[in-house]
Write an enzyme that holds these catalytic residues in place. Structure first.
Site, PDB file in Angstrom:
ATOM      1  N   ARG A   1       0.834  -1.217   0.000  1.00 45.47           N
ATOM      2  CA  ARG A   1       0.000   0.000   0.000  1.00 45.47           C
ATOM      3  C   ARG A   1       0.859   1.255   0.000  1.00 45.47           C
ATOM      4  NH1 ARG A   1      -1.878   2.967   3.971  1.00 45.47           N
ATOM      5  NH2 ARG A   1      -1.248   1.579   5.648  1.00 45.47           N
TER       6      ARG A   1
ATOM      7  N   CYS B   1       6.354  -7.449   6.269  1.00 43.76           N
ATOM      8  CA  CYS B   1       6.320  -8.474   7.322  1.00 43.76           C
ATOM      9  C   CYS B   1       5.861  -9.822   6.772  1.00 43.76           C
ATOM     10  CB  CYS B   1       5.433  -8.031   8.488  1.00 43.76           C
ATOM     11  SG  CYS B   1       6.225  -6.752   9.480  1.00 43.76           S
TER      12      CYS B   1
ATOM     13  N   HIS C   1       3.274  -9.976  15.265  1.00 43.45           N
ATOM     14  CA  HIS C   1       3.120  -8.521  15.143  1.00 43.45           C
ATOM     15  C   HIS C   1       2.820  -7.926  16.522  1.00 43.45           C
ATOM     16  CE1 HIS C   1       2.416  -8.309  10.608  1.00 43.45           C
ATOM     17  NE2 HIS C   1       3.165  -7.247  10.855  1.00 43.45           N
TER      18      HIS C   1
HETATM   19  N1  PCA Z   1       5.761  -3.808   9.989  1.00 45.28           N
HETATM   20  C1  PCA Z   1       5.498  -3.825   8.562  1.00 45.28           C
HETATM   21  C2  PCA Z   1       6.845  -3.974   7.917  1.00 45.28           C
HETATM   22  C3  PCA Z   1       7.852  -3.713   8.983  1.00 45.28           C
HETATM   23  C4  PCA Z   1       7.091  -3.707  10.241  1.00 45.28           C
HETATM   24  O1  PCA Z   1       7.571  -3.609  11.378  1.00 45.28           O
HETATM   25  C5  PCA Z   1       4.477  -4.882   8.155  1.00 45.28           C
HETATM   26  O2  PCA Z   1       3.613  -5.240   8.962  1.00 45.28           O
HETATM   27  O3  PCA Z   1       4.536  -5.376   7.027  1.00 45.28           O
END
Ligand code: PCA
Length: 220
Positions: free
Chosen positions: A91, A144, A168
């Protein structure tokens, strides 16, 4: 002594910090219970390059367990990711300006891989310790998920990597105050959460996962 590799990401999308790196760097040089040593590393928030960095780290340290951590700004829980999908759909541009749209991560690779972390044991232990947590059914389609897919693709051909997966985490409060209404989690809680993630992953035997019947599904 077997190694546990834990990675965090560089800041992206105009944030000054990335909570994943802020918490992962607290674990530098730590051992786990005299049985495992911990190696940490920061990954670039860049498609392609981040997987190359990760694969080099996996080749170097030959870990038994690898847990990659990333920021999910706006999510309220520790999100234990269940599945990595073979697609990039960005995005926003990454830190090198790349913005792949509908590109396959590994041409000819499977559509998806499941995490090999003991998901429900992790979820139960986090919640038992009063840490808001959930299973997430999607790690998105940005860097990620890209790294998560690269990690599981590597694990698929390296059985010595017994446990691998992605988690996450929410914003830190210092970030959330620039995003009114967004959830956040304190460094103290994030650090406790990461300790529990490591401890539980080490303790749960890969070949005999505890049959924890704890629903974390969703209905669309
Ligand atoms: N979050 C992003 C990429 C790096 C990060 O810490 C993601 O959720 O893709």
């Amino acid at each position: 002594m077997p190694t546990i590799l834990i990675t965090g990401f560089a800041p992206f999308n105009q944030e000054a910090i990335n909570p994943s790196w802020e918490v992962v760097k607290q674990f530098e040089g730590r051992q786990f219970g005299n049985t495992h040593q911990i190696q940490i590393a920061q990954l670039a928030c860049e498609f392609g390059h981040a997987i190359k960095q990760l694969h080099a780290l996996l080749d170097l340290h030959q870990p038994e367990i690898a847990i990659c951590i990333g920021q999910a700004g706006g999510r309220a829980d520790i999100s234990i990711e269940r599945i990595a999908i073979n697609i990039d759909d960005a995005r926003i541009p990454d830190n090198a300006g790349a913005q792949p749209i509908d590109e396959t991560i590994v041409v000819g690779g499977p559509a998806a891989y499941f995490s090999s972390l003991p998901l429900k044991a992790l979820l139960k232990n986090l919640r038992d310790n009063s840490i808001p947590a959930n299973i997430s059914q999607t790690a998105g389609t940005y860097v990620c998920n890209h790294v998560f897919y690269g990690l599981m693709h590597y694990a698929n051909t390296h059985p010595n990597l017994k446990r691998a997966g992605f988690v996450h985490i929410p914003y830190l409060p210092s970030q959330a105050c620039h995003h009114p209404g967004a959830a956040s989690m304190s460094m103290e809680t994030l650090e406790k959460a990461l300790s529990l993630l490591v401890e539980t992953t080490v303790k749960v035997n890969p070949s005999s996962d505890l049959p924890i019947k704890l629903s974390a599904g969703t209905i669309c």
